[in-house]
Design a protein around this motif. Sequence first.
Motif, short mmCIF file in Angstrom:
data_model
loop_
_atom_site.label_atom_id
_atom_site.label_comp_id
_atom_site.label_asym_id
_atom_site.label_seq_id
_atom_site.Cartn_x
_atom_site.Cartn_y
_atom_site.Cartn_z
N THR A 19 45.38 46.62 -87.42
CA THR A 19 46.77 47.07 -87.48
C THR A 19 47.26 47.40 -86.07
O THR A 19 46.60 48.16 -85.36
N SER B 135 50.13 49.37 -84.09
CA SER B 135 51.08 50.43 -84.41
C SER B 135 51.85 50.85 -83.16
O SER B 135 51.31 50.92 -82.06
N TYR C 111 55.30 38.49 -92.77
CA TYR C 111 54.96 39.82 -93.25
C TYR C 111 55.92 40.24 -94.36
O TYR C 111 57.03 39.71 -94.47
N THR D 155 55.51 50.23 -92.77
CA THR D 155 54.36 49.36 -92.54
C THR D 155 54.66 47.98 -93.13
O THR D 155 55.11 47.87 -94.28
N CYS E 217 52.78 44.28 -93.82
CA CYS E 217 51.46 43.65 -93.89
C CYS E 217 51.62 42.16 -94.17
O CYS E 217 52.63 41.70 -94.72
N PHE F 267 47.76 40.30 -86.40
CA PHE F 267 47.39 41.56 -87.05
C PHE F 267 47.66 41.49 -88.55
O PHE F 267 48.65 40.90 -89.00
N ASP F 268 46.76 42.13 -89.30
CA ASP F 268 46.99 42.19 -90.74
C ASP F 268 48.25 42.99 -91.05
O ASP F 268 48.96 42.69 -92.00
N CYS F 269 48.48 44.05 -90.26
CA CYS F 269 49.63 44.92 -90.50
C CYS F 269 50.25 45.37 -89.17
O CYS F 269 49.56 45.44 -88.14
N TYR F 270 51.53 45.68 -89.23
CA TYR F 270 52.24 46.37 -88.16
C TYR F 270 52.80 47.66 -88.73
O TYR F 270 53.40 47.66 -89.82
N ARG F 271 52.63 48.76 -88.00
CA ARG F 271 53.16 50.04 -88.46
C ARG F 271 54.02 50.67 -87.36
O ARG F 271 53.67 50.63 -86.18
N TRP G 71 43.39 42.08 -82.77
CA TRP G 71 42.52 43.23 -83.01
C TRP G 71 41.10 42.87 -82.60
O TRP G 71 40.58 41.82 -82.97
#
Length: 619
Positions: free
Chosen positions: A62, A64, A226, A238, A240, A259-263, A604
């Motif tokens: 992730t 962030s 996403y 968030t 994903c 990335f799997d996720c951005y927050r 990551w």
Amino acid sequence: MALTARSTLAAALVAGLAALPARADEGATVTRHGISAFGALKYPEGFAHFDYVNPDAPKGGTMSFRGTGASRTFDSLNPFILAGEPAQGLERIYDTLMVRAHDEPDAVYGLLAESVTYPPDRSWVVYRLRAGARFADGDPVEAEDVVFTLETLQAQGAPAYRIRLKDVAGVTALSPSEVRVEFAEGAATRDLIADVGQVPILPAHYYDTVAFDRSTLTPPLGSGPYVVQEVDAGRSITYCRNPDYWAAELPVNVGKNNFDCYRYEYFADNTGAFEAFKTGAYLFHEEFTSALWATNYGFPAIERGWILREVIGDDRPSGAQGFWMNLRRPQFADPRVREAIAMMFNFEWSNRTLFYGLYQRTDSFWENSGMQAEGLPQGDELALLEEFRDALPDSVFTAPAVTPRVLSPERNLDRRALREAGALLDAAGWTTDDRGLRRNAAGETLRVEFVSDSPAFERIVLPYIENLTRLGVDAVQTQVDAAQMQQRQEEFDYDVTIARFVLPLSPSIELRTLFGSESAEAPGSNNLAGIADPVVDALIERVLAAPDRATLETRVRALDRVLRAKHLWVPNWYKGSHWIAYWDVFGKPAEKPPYDRGTDYWWWDQAKYEALQAEGALR
């Protein structure tokens, strides 16, 4: 109907524009996988990926950030209308017809569109959609969605979208996979195919049951990589990865979306945000305050190497940041008043005393680029300006491009500047009364209110206000909260406001929203100064019609020179780089793209993350 003096001048200036070529014959067309404003594309059809990515970047983890925005919070997931404060990062859920290459100044390549077909004069375009393009609910992206998007944004979108699409004369679905966009007769079409191509495409079927013109916290539907995973209203959002994203393997996406996720984490103030970053509440931080960059990065995570600190260059123009004067206000009607007010800001003292000498003074709207006007106008730039001589001050031709005075770094109040500014105000009819206040013939005081929602600017504005007070100006600072600041800017309810705009390498339609007459009274527009000048409008149209880069740069320099001669702002400072700090859990390509910060191509690094966990650095 009789023409006013202003409309007569505007008509004359428009009539003086270089004649555009006749609209091309329908048979004389070209079909390509991308388009550039000028010349050839760097990447050929069938290219594997952009040169600045790592095509083998791993997926996971992730990324962030701190959430930003006018209100330091958000209350909407609709970024297309004026109502509400949209969350950061919403662009990640939408695909566009075309995407920019960040190692070319003005080239775009197909994403939703596999190709574009257009005539030599670019008076229309057909976007051919890729087979397999899908929204996140599985429905196909079709030509009718493009029609819906462009027509809806033209009619109901925020001012930036309406102005951006003003030259779209018609949109027609030729088939489920082909959409034709006609541009207005006489429009400067050089950039329109790329500009329209970068508008997020919306799902028409979704808005059958959802009101487009309402702010909402319900996650919207897009076709991007996403989806909105979690919303904590006003605090965090968030996004994903959509595991069924249709375009993951396209060349324009290889090495991206790693990335799997951005927050995005939101904080009420800078201090709270920075303290949270130091504990790992978010992992990437860009610093915008020189005092903090110079003094606040000696904490343990830096010393132990857990957080890395870098200065990365940026080959784009360095940004037009300044105190923007609201020319809609009567006290700013005379340019001598504006010049006098600008003269009292002592950058040299501020840089030495407040900024640790880390900045340089801005004088151009295209600072740190070849589009910056310098010296006296010459050659083609002079020839262009001569066309408008009768409507421009003589100083445009007889004096170098306006540059802020260099003042004493030893003390905030420079007495030479005080005398010169006083003489300007006297000449403009603002004389001092027995209390030292500047008043006009009607007895009104020269009042200037600086409005800001940033406590960090107080240390900069207050010394400036002290100087203005010595000049006899009734200068005050009003601190408001972020929501009030947003509303006041949207309604142009300020005398002076602080803002920064990063102008692109190939200036285009955004010029109308920043400096054009059509945006001067449009609530929520970025024309903060309220410029409504037919010469500026005509120069903007010349920029949009430039046939090659050399001509473009010449015309932008002319526009820059004219804008600076208006004394519409107090230019601030620049550094030509990014100050970044981040937890050492990322990998990144060896070279960043020259025209982008490049973080969208990081990835990551699980081994680094586990090493920091082992040291107790991150939970």
